[in-house]
Structures are given as C-alpha cells and as structure tokens.
Enzyme design. Structure first.
Site, PDB file in Angstrom:
ATOM      1  N   GLY A   1      39.331  38.932  36.026  1.00 55.28           N
ATOM      2  CA  GLY A   1      38.130  38.778  36.989  1.00 55.28           C
ATOM      3  C   GLY A   1      37.988  37.697  37.883  1.00 55.28           C
ATOM      4  N   GLU A   2      37.806  36.661  38.191  1.00 54.05           N
ATOM      5  CA  GLU A   2      37.408  35.701  38.780  1.00 54.05           C
ATOM      6  C   GLU A   2      37.164  36.359  40.733  1.00 54.05           C
ATOM      7  OE1 GLU A   2      41.512  33.038  38.500  1.00 54.05           O
ATOM      8  OE2 GLU A   2      40.510  33.023  36.560  1.00 54.05           O
ATOM      9  N   GLY A   3      37.917  37.610  40.588  1.00 53.10           N
ATOM     10  CA  GLY A   3      38.342  38.259  41.894  1.00 53.10           C
ATOM     11  C   GLY A   3      39.872  38.285  42.213  1.00 53.10           C
TER      12      GLY A   3
END
Length: 362
Positions: free
Chosen positions: A323-325
């Site tokens: 996640g997080e980009g």
C-alpha cells in the site's frame, strides 16, 4: 442529507487524435508495436491530455490515513495504534513511499482523513522536521470510522463530507498526475467488503492476510466480514455501500479520484485499496476509469477480481502488498518513458532510415 454533487467527467476518446497519436508512434524508428505496452501507454496519456505531445508535470502523491472501528474485532494482525505511528513515520520521511517519492522526485503529502489520534504540535517540539507539519493535511472527518459490525462505518453525512474533502484535496493539486496511497489498520477489510458488495462476489474470494494474519486470523476475518455484510444487506447502491462498509480514507480517495479525473489528470492507481477506491468512483461517476493507469498487480487475492471487474492490465507484477502508493511510485518511470518516446524518439524520416517494406510477407 445533502446530495453528492459530482463534477463532469470528459470522455477522453477522440478518434482523430487517436489516429494522429498512433501514426506518430508507428513512424518511430522501430518495428510496428515493438515497444509493446509502452506504446499503448503513450497513446492513453496523449488521449487523457488531449495532445500529441503528452508530458507529466509536478506528479503528486497523497497518502490518506484513517482508522477503522471494525479493527477492534481482530481483523488485522496489527493494533490500530500503528496507523498514527505510521503517519509519524511518513512525516519523518522513513516509510517506503517516502524513499520512492524522493527517488522519483514526486511530491508527497499525508492527509489525515480520520486517524484516531490528534497530531498535536506540542508532541513534536523536539523534532524541527515536524514543526508546523508541512506534509500533513488535516481533513479529519472523525476519529476513525464506526464499527461496521454494529452500525454503519460512516453516516451519510460523514461519507459525504469525506467525499467532498477528497475532492478539495484534489482541487489543491499542482501538476497533472495523482497517486493516491493509504494507511489504515483494517482497511483491507473495508476494501474486501466493498468488493464483495459491488462486485457481487463471495467474501471468501475477496479477503487476504492483509498485514499478515495467520490461518486462524484469516478464518476469523472471513467470519466477521460475513456478519458485516449480512448486517448491511440493504446497502446496495455505491454510496450506501461506501457509507456502510467503507473507511474514511477510502471515501476521501474516491472523492480525490473523481475530482482529479474531472481535471483531466492521470490517475496512477496503486494496489488493492486504491483500486477499490477507483471501482467505487467509477460506480458513482462513470468515466473516471478512463483516466486510470494501473501500476501493479497486488499480492492481495481480491485485487485480481478487481482488475477483472475494471478490465485492467497492470504494468508491474512484483508480488507487493504494502500500500501507501508504493507500487504506483515504482511504475511512475514507465509513464515518463512513454512520454519521452513519443516526444523525443526519431521517426524514420527524421533519421533517414528506410521504413518496413509494406509488401513484405504479402
């Protein structure tokens, strides 16, 4: 309640421009189609921007953070306190997405959509890097979503506010490319619930180990989420499903994606959570998906179903599920390369090279 008022989404399809872009690409000094996905990527970016000379300017990452009331039932391997701790890690530049954003010169900011902790400046007087939090945007709707096992995750008013706040975040963006990342202990559960409801899939096909659940934890997660779906069986429309099952950060990501698409920005989509936000956005406002470039194939099992629902083929498959980009940041240089190829690569006539014989193999 007030109604969600969505901006207009332009149709990127332009047959004349498509033909012009394809001709430019085909006449580069290479065999037809030899650059594969890079060619179709250049074509898509050109159509999104409405030009034969596409370029990326001031790319942006916004990491949306929020807690989830459902996490009290042990649907995650980590406690909810980790959400706020990771936000501080982002602000100090120590997370994976910070490293990748620095490497690729992408501006990163963190959006407090609904973290259960207040980030009081007095807590950080000893750290000058956090003074006034230049990277922290406060759009908090409430301190975490509600427990979806006992009530809706968000009231209609809270969901609407989160959507509108997400749109406001996108309105403030510089540049023409947006990556939405997320941080929220319990958000794979919310994403799985939305996938099951909007994709009409059994919950068992939508869930994964998230932050690292063992077999017993995975079974418990499935049991809890089955109960949540039953409790909110009447939440069928996209908005009702988002409010009843989703999270504050997911709703805010939905609003940001809708607004960014209305501004004809490239949406570089990360993994499972970001893609569920895109699915909800597309259900709410058809046409958003045209602006999406899918960065990578997440190792979360539900992501495969999401990609199929959206008829998407991601650029990378690195077995990531952070996640997080992070996956989107890794894919970003491919978009830069696609633009460079169409703008800088010589054509056969430029280079004085003979083109392929059209009669060959006829």
């Amino acid at each position: 309640m007030s109604t969600f008022i969505a901006p207009a989404i332009a149709n990127i399809e332009d047959s004349e421009l498509r033909q012009q872009l394809q001709q430019i690409i085909d006449l580069k000094t290479k065999p037809l189609g030899a650059l594969g996905r890079l060619e179709t990527l250049a074509l898509q970016i050109g159509l999104i921007q409405g030009t034969t000379a596409p370029q990326i300017t001031k790319p942006q990452i916004r990491v949306f953070a929020a807690d989830h009331g459902l996490a009290v039932h042990g649907t995650s391997a980590f406690p909810s306190a980790v959400t706020a701790q990771m936000v501080l890690n982002f602000l100090q530049g120590g997370a994976a997405i910070n490293v990748l954003a620095r490497q690729h010169n992408i501006e990163l900011k963190v959006v407090d959509a609904g973290v259960a902790t207040d980030f009081d400046p007095a807590h950080f007087e000893s750290n000058p890097h956090l003074k006034n939090y230049p990277q922290l945007l406060n759009y908090k709707v409430r301190h975490g979503s509600r427990d979806a096992l006992t009530e809706v995750a968000m009231t209609d008013e809270e969901c609407l506010r989160a959507l509108n706040n997400g749109m406001e975040v996108a309105k403030q963006l510089d540049g023409n490319l947006l990556i939405v990342g997320e941080m929220g202990i319990g958000n794979t559960s919310a994403a799985s619930l939305l996938l099951a409801r909007l994709g009409q899939l059994p919950i068992g096909q939508c869930i994964g180990r998230g932050t690292g659940l063992d077999d017993a934890g995975l079974l418990r997660k499935e049991q809890i989420l089955t109960q949540v779906l039953a409790r909110h069986a009447d939440a069928i429309t996209p908005f009702a499903a988002l409010a009843a099952l989703g999270g504050l950060e997911i709703a805010m990501m939905v609003g940001a994606l809708i607004q960014a698409a209305s501004q004809r920005q490239i949406l570089l989509i990360d993994g499972f959570i970001a893609t569920i936000a895109l699915l909800v956005a597309e259900h709410l406002v058809p046409g958003v998906r045209q602006y999406a470039v899918f960065a990578h194939h997440s190792a979360e099992p539900g992501h495969e179903h999401l990609l199929q629902l959206l008829h998407a083929t991601p650029l990378l498959h690195l077995h990531m599920r952070l996640g997080e980009g992070s996956g989107a940041a890794l894919a970003y240089p491919l978009l830069q390369s696609a633009c460079a190829i169409i703008n800088e690569m010589a054509s056969f006539s430029d280079a004085g090279i003979s083109e392929q014989n059209s009669e060959q193999n006829s």
